[in-house]
Design a protein around this motif. Sequence first.
Motif, PDB file in Angstrom:
ATOM      1  N   SER A   1      47.635  35.412  41.808  1.00  0.00           N
ATOM      2  CA  SER A   1      48.700  35.018  42.991  1.00  0.00           C
ATOM      3  C   SER A   1      48.140  34.153  43.821  1.00  0.00           C
ATOM      4  N   MET A   2      46.568  34.059  43.831  1.00  0.00           N
ATOM      5  CA  MET A   2      45.963  32.940  44.608  1.00  0.00           C
ATOM      6  C   MET A   2      46.230  31.570  44.102  1.00  0.00           C
ATOM      7  N   ASN A   3      46.652  31.496  43.002  1.00  0.00           N
ATOM      8  CA  ASN A   3      47.225  30.182  42.384  1.00  0.00           C
ATOM      9  C   ASN A   3      48.410  29.567  43.084  1.00  0.00           C
ATOM     10  N   SER A   4      49.235  30.345  43.644  1.00  0.00           N
ATOM     11  CA  SER A   4      50.641  29.996  44.110  1.00  0.00           C
ATOM     12  C   SER A   4      50.585  29.766  45.640  1.00  0.00           C
ATOM     13  N   ASN A   5      51.464  29.174  46.296  1.00  0.00           N
ATOM     14  CA  ASN A   5      51.520  28.676  47.714  1.00  0.00           C
ATOM     15  C   ASN A   5      50.213  28.341  48.405  1.00  0.00           C
ATOM     16  N   SER A   6      49.587  27.559  47.556  1.00  0.00           N
ATOM     17  CA  SER A   6      48.254  27.016  47.929  1.00  0.00           C
ATOM     18  C   SER A   6      47.198  27.958  48.650  1.00  0.00           C
ATOM     19  N   ARG A   7      47.449  29.121  48.169  1.00  0.00           N
ATOM     20  CA  ARG A   7      46.501  29.952  48.625  1.00  0.00           C
ATOM     21  C   ARG A   7      45.076  29.780  48.419  1.00  0.00           C
ATOM     22  N   LEU A   8      44.296  29.337  47.130  1.00  0.00           N
ATOM     23  CA  LEU A   8      43.192  29.155  47.012  1.00  0.00           C
ATOM     24  C   LEU A   8      42.766  28.122  47.662  1.00  0.00           C
ATOM     25  N   THR A   9      43.571  26.930  47.835  1.00  0.00           N
ATOM     26  CA  THR A   9      43.308  25.817  48.418  1.00  0.00           C
ATOM     27  C   THR A   9      43.038  26.196  49.824  1.00  0.00           C
ATOM     28  N   ASN A  10      43.794  26.817  50.394  1.00  0.00           N
ATOM     29  CA  ASN A  10      43.513  27.354  51.882  1.00  0.00           C
ATOM     30  C   ASN A  10      42.311  28.049  52.214  1.00  0.00           C
ATOM     31  N   LEU A  11      41.938  28.990  51.061  1.00  0.00           N
ATOM     32  CA  LEU A  11      40.665  29.707  51.110  1.00  0.00           C
ATOM     33  C   LEU A  11      39.708  28.833  51.371  1.00  0.00           C
ATOM     34  N   LYS A  12      39.727  27.999  50.305  1.00  0.00           N
ATOM     35  CA  LYS A  12      38.474  27.099  50.394  1.00  0.00           C
ATOM     36  C   LYS A  12      38.268  26.348  51.553  1.00  0.00           C
ATOM     37  N   LEU A 203      35.813  39.162  54.694  1.00  0.00           N
ATOM     38  CA  LEU A 203      36.568  39.587  53.434  1.00  0.00           C
ATOM     39  C   LEU A 203      37.784  38.380  53.474  1.00  0.00           C
ATOM     40  N   MET A 204      38.148  37.643  52.549  1.00  0.00           N
ATOM     41  CA  MET A 204      39.216  37.075  52.136  1.00  0.00           C
ATOM     42  C   MET A 204      40.022  37.563  50.865  1.00  0.00           C
ATOM     43  N   THR A 205      41.338  37.670  51.208  1.00  0.00           N
ATOM     44  CA  THR A 205      41.978  38.423  50.285  1.00  0.00           C
ATOM     45  C   THR A 205      43.470  37.933  50.505  1.00  0.00           C
ATOM     46  N   ASP A 206      44.483  38.155  49.436  1.00  0.00           N
ATOM     47  CA  ASP A 206      45.890  37.622  49.669  1.00  0.00           C
ATOM     48  C   ASP A 206      46.655  38.908  49.535  1.00  0.00           C
ATOM     49  N   GLY A 207      46.001  39.857  49.582  1.00  0.00           N
ATOM     50  CA  GLY A 207      46.913  41.273  49.051  1.00  0.00           C
ATOM     51  C   GLY A 207      45.874  42.425  48.847  1.00  0.00           C
ATOM     52  N   GLN A 208      46.653  43.494  48.648  1.00  0.00           N
ATOM     53  CA  GLN A 208      45.868  44.775  48.454  1.00  0.00           C
ATOM     54  C   GLN A 208      45.176  44.910  47.022  1.00  0.00           C
ATOM     55  N   ASN A 209      44.497  45.995  46.474  1.00  0.00           N
ATOM     56  CA  ASN A 209      44.051  45.923  45.415  1.00  0.00           C
ATOM     57  C   ASN A 209      45.046  46.242  44.370  1.00  0.00           C
ATOM     58  N   THR A 210      44.890  45.678  42.937  1.00  0.00           N
ATOM     59  CA  THR A 210      45.706  45.930  41.889  1.00  0.00           C
ATOM     60  C   THR A 210      45.074  46.634  41.112  1.00  0.00           C
ATOM     61  N   SER A 211      45.448  46.917  39.593  1.00  0.00           N
ATOM     62  CA  SER A 211      45.018  47.657  38.640  1.00  0.00           C
ATOM     63  C   SER A 211      43.783  47.231  38.150  1.00  0.00           C
ATOM     64  N   GLN A 212      42.674  48.250  37.798  1.00  0.00           N
ATOM     65  CA  GLN A 212      41.355  47.934  37.199  1.00  0.00           C
ATOM     66  C   GLN A 212      41.630  48.447  35.722  1.00  0.00           C
ATOM     67  N   TYR A 213      40.774  48.111  34.976  1.00  0.00           N
ATOM     68  CA  TYR A 213      41.042  48.516  33.257  1.00  0.00           C
ATOM     69  C   TYR A 213      39.478  48.902  32.936  1.00  0.00           C
ATOM     70  N   TYR A 214      39.570  50.015  32.018  1.00  0.00           N
ATOM     71  CA  TYR A 214      37.956  50.324  31.312  1.00  0.00           C
ATOM     72  C   TYR A 214      38.345  50.716  30.145  1.00  0.00           C
ATOM     73  N   ILE A 215      37.466  51.068  29.220  1.00  0.00           N
ATOM     74  CA  ILE A 215      37.561  51.326  27.890  1.00  0.00           C
ATOM     75  C   ILE A 215      37.018  52.815  27.841  1.00  0.00           C
ATOM     76  N   HIS A 216      37.750  53.549  27.154  1.00  0.00           N
ATOM     77  CA  HIS A 216      37.544  55.042  27.139  1.00  0.00           C
ATOM     78  C   HIS A 216      36.243  55.110  26.208  1.00  0.00           C
ATOM     79  N   GLU A 217      35.463  56.291  26.790  1.00  0.00           N
ATOM     80  CA  GLU A 217      34.389  56.342  25.822  1.00  0.00           C
ATOM     81  C   GLU A 217      34.760  57.226  24.645  1.00  0.00           C
TER      82      GLU A 217
END
Length: 217
Positions: A1-12, A203-217
Amino acid sequence: SMNSNSRLTNLKVAAKEFVDTMVANTEDGKMSMSIVPYATQVSLPDGLMGRLNVGTEQEYSNCVNFSGSSFDDTAVSAADPLERTMHFDPWRRWDGRDDTPVARLLGNPTTSTLPVCEYADEREVLINQNNPTTLKTYIDALSARGNTSIDIGMKWGVALLDPAIQPTLQAMSIAGDQPAIPSVFANRPFAYNQSEVLKVIVLMTDGQNTSQYYIHE
């Protein structure tokens, strides 16, 4: 999502203006700044990862999994046993099609996949710098890929301000690990109760937390 609406550009733009403001209003040698880029994970430089008590399940990337209780404390020290993030791609199927999340273990750090922990200079944490050119060049190289894990970004942000990690950062400075930590900052982070010390996280962000992924042991 940071690639849309110039978000990353504005963050920089905002981040570089912040660097300039801090440098212009701080006595030389007093201010040090770290930058923690976070996406699905937070990637650490080799010098830091190699000095932590972390597993050796794989050698392709440098990220750590934190349990829920890890967020009860700001400290990360070289004595803490840490779980290394597995090297896998949760977004692409074996046939190469983008589809619903399917964990794909990677046999090598190929650039054609999207691992949860990317091994690339522009994804690694930058520690205790004060040179504006160094900081702004690093900001310019930031890229947007992966999910949003503010919790892990914040965990490393506070860890780099907690004195428990100071001996590890000092060892990195003495060894001349790249990118080099200036020797004047080898005694940081200072103790919380040391006078005339201010610790700040932006802290700089464009939204809330999203999914995290792990490998089950």
